[in-house]
Design a protein around this motif. Structure first.
Motif, mmCIF file in Angstrom:
data_model
loop_
_atom_site.group_PDB
_atom_site.id
_atom_site.type_symbol
_atom_site.label_atom_id
_atom_site.label_comp_id
_atom_site.label_asym_id
_atom_site.label_seq_id
_atom_site.Cartn_x
_atom_site.Cartn_y
_atom_site.Cartn_z
ATOM 1 N N GLU A 29 -12.302 -6.056 1.511
ATOM 2 C CA GLU A 29 -11.338 -7.041 1.028
ATOM 3 C C GLU A 29 -11.580 -7.290 -0.448
ATOM 4 N N LEU A 81 -0.124 0.114 11.251
ATOM 5 C CA LEU A 81 -1.504 -0.292 11.074
ATOM 6 C C LEU A 81 -1.736 -1.624 11.783
ATOM 7 N N TRP A 87 -11.042 1.771 1.045
ATOM 8 C CA TRP A 87 -10.977 2.131 2.455
ATOM 9 C C TRP A 87 -11.930 3.295 2.735
ATOM 10 N N GLY A 88 -12.447 3.321 3.964
ATOM 11 C CA GLY A 88 -13.112 4.530 4.427
ATOM 12 C C GLY A 88 -12.070 5.596 4.743
ATOM 13 N N LEU A 89 -12.533 6.781 5.072
ATOM 14 C CA LEU A 89 -11.620 7.882 5.364
ATOM 15 C C LEU A 89 -11.063 7.834 6.773
ATOM 16 N N TYR A 104 -10.257 2.537 10.619
ATOM 17 C CA TYR A 104 -10.665 2.431 9.220
ATOM 18 C C TYR A 104 -11.499 1.171 9.000
ATOM 19 N N HIS A 125 -13.339 -5.341 6.653
ATOM 20 C CA HIS A 125 -12.387 -5.451 7.746
ATOM 21 C C HIS A 125 -12.276 -4.119 8.477
ATOM 22 N N TRP A 152 -4.592 -4.760 12.299
ATOM 23 C CA TRP A 152 -5.836 -5.409 11.891
ATOM 24 C C TRP A 152 -6.641 -5.837 13.112
ATOM 25 N N VAL A 187 -9.372 -1.863 10.584
ATOM 26 C CA VAL A 187 -7.944 -1.667 10.798
ATOM 27 C C VAL A 187 -7.788 -0.349 11.543
ATOM 28 N N TRP A 223 -12.799 -8.952 10.933
ATOM 29 C CA TRP A 223 -13.581 -8.797 9.711
ATOM 30 C C TRP A 223 -14.921 -9.496 9.823
ATOM 31 N N GLN A 229 -5.050 2.688 13.309
ATOM 32 C CA GLN A 229 -3.720 3.284 13.243
ATOM 33 C C GLN A 229 -3.575 4.254 14.402
ATOM 34 N N TYR A 270 -1.668 -11.588 4.323
ATOM 35 C CA TYR A 270 -3.001 -12.141 4.593
ATOM 36 C C TYR A 270 -2.953 -13.656 4.469
ATOM 37 N N GLY A 321 -7.397 -10.330 -2.901
ATOM 38 C CA GLY A 321 -6.665 -10.139 -1.652
ATOM 39 C C GLY A 321 -6.252 -8.696 -1.467
ATOM 40 N N GLY A 322 -5.937 -8.355 -0.251
ATOM 41 C CA GLY A 322 -5.640 -6.965 0.064
ATOM 42 C C GLY A 322 -6.920 -6.177 0.240
ATOM 43 N N PHE A 323 -6.769 -4.956 0.695
ATOM 44 C CA PHE A 323 -7.922 -4.084 0.923
ATOM 45 C C PHE A 323 -7.991 -3.075 -0.208
ATOM 46 N N ASP A 324 -9.007 -3.231 -1.086
ATOM 47 C CA ASP A 324 -9.031 -2.417 -2.288
ATOM 48 C C ASP A 324 -9.753 -1.081 -2.128
ATOM 49 N N TYR A 378 0.836 -1.192 0.000
ATOM 50 C CA TYR A 378 0.000 0.000 0.000
ATOM 51 C C TYR A 378 0.878 1.252 0.000
#
Lengths: 107, 118
Positions: free
Chosen positions: B99, B45, B108-110, B95, B35, B47, B37, B50, B39, A91, B103-106, A36
């Motif tokens: 997912e 970050l 996100w919220g603000l 956040y 999910h 986790w 997450v 989910w 910070q 993951y 895979g990965g988080f494509d 990221y």
């Protein structure tokens, strides 16, 4: 928990430079790794999934490689918009964990 | 377009609970996991857990087991994250993230800032 360690923590580079960031995992991940980019005050933005898959819309200068416990993110020619912090995240098994981040600064 | 809109900032006292909401739009809500997450200042970050938006199954990080609850409302396309027994170390930006299919988080919220302070 799987520990993710990035190096370097900070990187100073110039526009046009080739930049490589490394992420090491304490256990094997196969290819279950994402990268990221995060800019100040913004949410992270997915660049790479499954170690080497480029997310839609991500410029081709970003590439990922690696398998198992060692992974790299490469920016082939650094652009002004690329000065940011980069994170890896696995993951493979729960809990999913992140690297501590690599800040790419202007040299 | 895909959007995850989070609820506003919260200030809570130690020992209290907080609920953060995440409203999804622009895609079939039940087809993707959401999910959470967080910070914390100066920290990496982290986790938290989910939810399968389709069947409601959840998985939480052991670090938050017993304190975190994630629920969803399919009629409202909303996912809520509740965190109880708050302590100062829970002060963080929270956040929600979708997912991706590969895979990965494509998306996100603000982020929602939760401040725990007496």
């Amino acid at each position: 928990d799987i520990q993710m360690t990035q190096s370097p923590s900070t990187l100073s580079a110039s526009v046009g430079d080739r930049v490589t960031i490394t992420c090491r995992a304490s256990q094997t991940l196969g290819s279950w790794l994402a990268w990221y980019q995060q800019k100040p005050g913004k949410a992270p933005n997915l660049l790479i999934y499954q170690a080497s898959g480029r997310e839609s819309g991500v410029p081709s200068r970003f590439s990922g490689s690696g398998y198992g416990t060692e992974f790299t993110l490469t920016i082939s020619s650094l652009q002004p918009d690329d000065f940011a912090t980069y994170f890896c995240q696995h993951y493979h098994t729960y809990p999913w964990t992140f690297g501590q981040g690599t800040k790419v600064e202007i040299k | 377009q895909v959007q995850l809109v989070q609820s506003g900032a919260e200030v809570q006292k130690p020992g209290a609970s907080v609920k953060v909401s995440c409203k999804a739009s622009g895609y079939p809500f039940t087809n993707f996991a959401i999910h959470w997450v967080r910070q914390a200042p100066g920290q990496r970050l982290e986790w938290m857990g989910w939810i399968n938006a389709g069947n409601g199954d959840t998985k939480y990080s052991q670090r938050f087991q017993g304190r975190v609850t994630i629920t969803r409302d399919t009629s409202a396309s909303t996912v809520d994250m509740g965190l109880s027994s708050l302590r100062s170390e829970d002060t963080a930006l929270y956040y929600c993230a979708r997912e991706g299919t590969m895979g990965g988080f494509d998306f996100w919220g603000l982020g929602t800032l939760v401040t725990v302070s007496s």
